[in-house]
Scaffold this active site. Structure first.
Site, PDB file in Angstrom:
ATOM      1  N   ASP A   1      -2.321  10.652  13.671  1.00 45.65           N
ATOM      2  CA  ASP A   1      -2.969  10.266  12.417  1.00 45.65           C
ATOM      3  C   ASP A   1      -3.745   8.968  12.597  1.00 45.65           C
ATOM      4  O   ASP A   1      -3.588   8.023  11.840  1.00 45.65           O
ATOM      5  CB  ASP A   1      -1.935  10.159  11.292  1.00 45.65           C
TER       6      ASP A   1
ATOM      7  N   PHE B   1       3.064   8.806   3.969  1.00 39.99           N
ATOM      8  CA  PHE B   1       4.493   8.953   4.223  1.00 39.99           C
ATOM      9  C   PHE B   1       5.349   8.141   3.280  1.00 39.99           C
ATOM     10  O   PHE B   1       6.549   8.278   3.271  1.00 39.99           O
ATOM     11  CB  PHE B   1       4.819   8.537   5.652  1.00 39.99           C
ATOM     12  N   GLY B   2       4.772   7.258   2.539  1.00 38.36           N
ATOM     13  CA  GLY B   2       5.607   6.471   1.648  1.00 38.36           C
ATOM     14  C   GLY B   2       4.933   5.169   1.276  1.00 38.36           C
ATOM     15  O   GLY B   2       3.767   4.949   1.571  1.00 38.36           O
TER      16      GLY B   2
ATOM     17  N   GLY C   1       0.832  -1.201   0.000  1.00 40.36           N
ATOM     18  CA  GLY C   1       0.000   0.000   0.000  1.00 40.36           C
ATOM     19  C   GLY C   1       0.853   1.231   0.000  1.00 40.36           C
ATOM     20  O   GLY C   1       2.071   1.158   0.135  1.00 40.36           O
TER      21      GLY C   1
END
Ligand SMILES: *[C@@H]1O[C@H](CO)[C@@H](O)[C@H](O)[C@H]1NC(C)=O
Ligand SMILES: *[C@@H]1O[C@H](CO)[C@@H](O)[C@H](O)[C@H]1NC(C)=O
Ligand SMILES: *[C@@H]1O[C@H](CO)[C@@H](O)[C@H](O)[C@H]1NC(C)=O
Ligand SMILES: *[C@@H]1O[C@H](CO)[C@@H](O)[C@H](O)[C@H]1NC(C)=O
Ligand SMILES: *[C@@H]1O[C@H](CO)[C@@H](O)[C@H](O)[C@H]1NC(C)=O
Ligand SMILES: *[C@@H]1O[C@H](CO)[C@@H](O)[C@H](O)[C@H]1NC(C)=O
Ligand SMILES: *[C@@H]1O[C@H](CO)[C@@H](O)[C@H](O)[C@H]1NC(C)=O
Length: 680
Positions: free
Chosen positions: A473, A357-358, A353
């Site tokens: 988050d 952030f990356g 996925g």
């Protein structure tokens, strides 16, 4: 003769200049295409729509736009004189990014300077900053058209017009309305994307400021605001007039479509062109996708060619450079090639996925005995990397069965690699919103266990360790499911990466719309309570199987989950919100408890949210939930306090948790409003 004519010509020109400069006191722009440099545009402000109108901001977040009439206006005949009468008319409009969520509004402003570059966006409307707000030496007069209810500035609602003197706490404000010909009052929604005409007049003899608005071209006879105040204390002799608008986390396009100003009589009314509406997003998106796809394929091709050339060079030179500081940090440091091998060279097939952030890749170590997930973060600059890695390292020491364990890390140049335990069932959002893809329905028992797990993981982050770790988050896609469908929190502490990457001096609020506590958009100050807010959104999602904001719930409006659950609750039909996939197979008492708790955590006011410790105790059944719930949106409460005649829908409802079903009881206004969930 010729000479005389020539002199006469020069004389005429001089006269003309004198006249125009003396008559700087009136102007009219029915559109701005010929404004040229008589209008000064700053920040995000630009001419728009064939240069006819001014767009102060678009829907990007945290922007400021100013438009000033370039020449200062003489408001007083002498520095210590009194302000003369003036009259101005403008047409304006706001087109929000999300239909019912506007941000942040705009203002007509009279300011001693046409350069407000120290002002802040968001709630400051591009007029002030935290230091100069409220200072009498500002000399700023503004009429705000505010589409966000800001508690910091005691806003009355999210659609009001106010008179502001050196401050954003309005000296006088009212909801946006106008009085029709037949004397009925009509609401005007400033967020509806319609053109609104506004008249601002100052009557020097009566020291009266009046503001009138209307969605129609004719001026209503009765003004919206008549406020008695002598502007001579605020305005200096020469001032700039103009407009300011700002966006925050939520954003609107703010437009000025026309403007007239007059010091010698009433300013002329303007025509009312419709507002430009954003092109239909689907075709836009499609175009964008095609464009992105083609540009990606071209760049991939070029990339491959370059790679082919460089490959040999790199192979020879590809030695890992380890800097001193890297040897001093905590958990296991993997070699880059080890991780590259584990993920088969970060192959697309191993991609699990991508997040904010990356990208996350699946991998296996030690001849495939240990499965891992590798998160690859591209950190553009190496600046701040040692600090960040140190932080990751210390966070890597956190151990809890409801956290996704960080096993180690690796690095090569700007690429930071974080190695985590592999979570075979992926993320929770897939099961809640996309069960076709997941091919599996989470039962209520599983959901309840996940919720409890996430709560205790979060409690551990907040309280269980030497430092308070704020996740920042929390959302369904950051809750991962292990082999036994236990919920585990991922990505904790990572939100700070954004801070390290950002310029100094800007605090960026990170997170996901719908999970962001409202105070974050005002203060940017992250607390454990903002995690609790996000956790509340998660609780509601798990029960309802819906996202916190569903963009196209009906063709008209997006659905804001909290508001929907609360309204169902008030109607006594809260059982209707349960995800149809688990309906009938749920434990009513537990469902009610989670819903109640979700609503409590979703309060707009941080002080009314429970702490994570309380949340865990409620979920474990160690503590009974309060009987009476506070409205998540305190608007409802203000109404409770203000109403003199009790009306049934104004009461704070209590809710029986007995499995016999729903019982609504009215509650006395005073008591209902003073009961806080925290005190029970
Ligand atoms: C808004 O304008 C800025 C430049 O002023 C631009 O970079 C940005 O992409 C625009 N955003 C949108 C949503 O159009
Ligand atoms: C204006 O007022 C200030 C103080 O209020 C005073 O110092 C100044 O002399 C006044 N100027 C005139 C022209 O009256
Ligand atoms: C108001 O602004 C002036 C000039 O910028 C400054 O000297 C003064 O300290 C400010 N007053 C307050 C109360 O902040
Ligand atoms: C109103 O305006 C004056 C400026 O003269 C200011 O000092 C005062 O604090 C303002 N606010 C309210 C709420 O009256
Ligand atoms: C006034 O006019 C509006 C529409 O023009 C209508 O909806 C409203 O009922 C009228 N009110 C009265 C009191 O006649
Ligand atoms: C107008 O808005 C107020 C709140 O600002 C609301 O109470 C009232 O019901 C609205 N009236 C209409 C006709 O929509
Ligand atoms: C200003 O007011 C004067 C006197 O009423 C009028 O003649 C003139 O047209 C007005 N100008 C504008 C731009 O409104």
């Amino acid at each position: 003769m010729v000479k005389i004519l020539k002199h006469l010509g020069i004389f005429c020109i001089l006269m003309l200049i004198a006249i125009t400069s003396a008559q700087q006191t009136e102007f009219l722009y029915d559109d701005f295409s010929k404004a040229g440099n008589t209008i000064l545009l700053e920040g995000s402000a630009k001419l728009f729509n064939h240069d006819n109108i001014i767009q102060l901001t678009n829907t990007s977040s945290r922007m400021i736009g100013h438009a000033f009439y370039a020449t200062p206006i003489k408001f007083k005949s002498s520095p210590n004189g009194t302000v003369s009468s003036f009259s101005t008319v403008f047409t304006l409009g706001t087109v929000p990014e999300f239909k019912t969520l506007g941000g942040h509004g705009m203002a007509f402003v009279i300011s001693p300077s046409n350069n407000l570059n120290t002002a802040l966006p968001s709630q400051y409307l591009g007029l002030f900053n935290a230091a100069n707000i409220g200072n009498i030496s500002d000399h700023v007069f503004a009429v705000e058209f505010d589409t966000v209810k800001d508690f910091e500035f005691q806003d009355i609602d999210d659609n009001h017009i106010g008179i502001n003197l050196n401050s954003l706490v309005s000296n006088f404000s009212v909801p946006a309305t106008y009085v029709m010909e037949n004397s009925t009052k009509q609401n005007v929604s400033m967020k509806a994307g319609h053109t609104i005409q506004s008249w601002v007049d100052y009557d020097a003899t009566n020291k009266l400021i009046s503001v009138t608005i209307s969605p129609l071209p004719t001026k209503p006879r009765i003004p919206l605001i008549s406020y008695k105040y002598d502007l001579s204390q605020i305005l200096e002799q020469e001032m700039y007039v103009g407009f300011s608008a700002s966006t925050g986390l939520l954003a609107s396009s703010h437009y000025v479509l026309g403007w007239s100003f007059n010091m010698s009589g009433p300013a002329k009314s303007l025509s009312m062109p419709p507002l430009p509406h954003p092109p239909s997003t689907s075709s836009n998106k499609h175009k964008a996708t095609v464009a992105i796809a083609s540009s990606i394929s071209v760049s991939v091709f070029i990339f491959l060619v370059i790679c082919g050339v460089i490959y040999m060079v790199v192979r020879i030179r590809d030695r890992e450079i380890i800097e001193d500081w890297e040897l001093t940090v905590g958990p296991h440091r993997y070699r880059y090639h080890e991780l590259r091998e584990a993920t088969r060279g970060f192959r697309e097939k191993e991609l699990l996925g991508r997040g904010g952030f990356g990208r996350v890749y699946k991998g296996c170590l030690q001849k495939c005995n240990t499965q891992i997930a590798v998160k690859r973060i591209n950190h553009e600059s190496k600046q701040g990397l040692p600090e960040f890695v140190a932080e990751i390292a210390s966070i890597g020491r956190l151990r809890h069965r409801n956290l996704v364990q960080l096993l180690g890390w690796g690095r090569r140049r700007g690429d930071l690699l974080l190695v985590y335990d592999y979570m075979p069932y992926g993320s929770l959002d897939k099961y809640l919103f996309d069960q076709d893809r997941a091919g599996y329905i989470l039962s209520w028992e599983q959901r309840f266990r996940i919720v409890k797990g996430v709560a205790s993981g979060l409690l551990y982050l907040h309280e269980g360790w030497e430092k308070v770790v704020i996740h920042r988050d929390i959302k369904a896609s950051n809750v991962l499911l292990d082999g036994e469908f236990n919920g585990r929190l991922g990505d904790f502490g990572l939100a700070r990466l954004h801070d390290h990457g950002a310029d100094l001096g800007t605090t960026r609020v990170v997170g996901t719309l719908g999970y962001l506590a409202p105070e974050l958009s005002r203060t940017g100050h992250v607390t454990t309570s903002s995690d609790v807010f996000a956790c509340g959104a998660l609780l509601l999602e798990v029960v309802c199987g819906r996202r916190p904001i569903e963009p196209r719930f009906t063709s008209e409006e997006e659905l804001v989950l909290v508001d929907w659950v609360w309204s169902k609750w008030n109607q006594g039909k809260v059982m209707e919100v349960i995800d149809p996939k688990i309906k009938g197979k749920h434990d009513e008492k537990e469902v009610l408890m989670v819903l109640k708790l979700g609503l409590m955590c979703s309060s707009d006011e941080p002080r009314y949210r429970p702490s994570m410790r309380q949340v865990v105790r409620y979920l474990d059944g160690e503590m009974e939930l309060p009987e009476v719930l506070r409205a998540p949106n305190p608007d409802d409460e203000k109404r409770v306090l203000k109403t003199s005649e009790p009306r049934i829908e104004d009461y704070v409802y209590s809710f029986g948790t007995s499995s016999s079903g729903v019982s609504l009881q009215s509650y006395s206004t005073g008591r209902g409003a003073s009961v806080s969930p925290n005190t029970i």
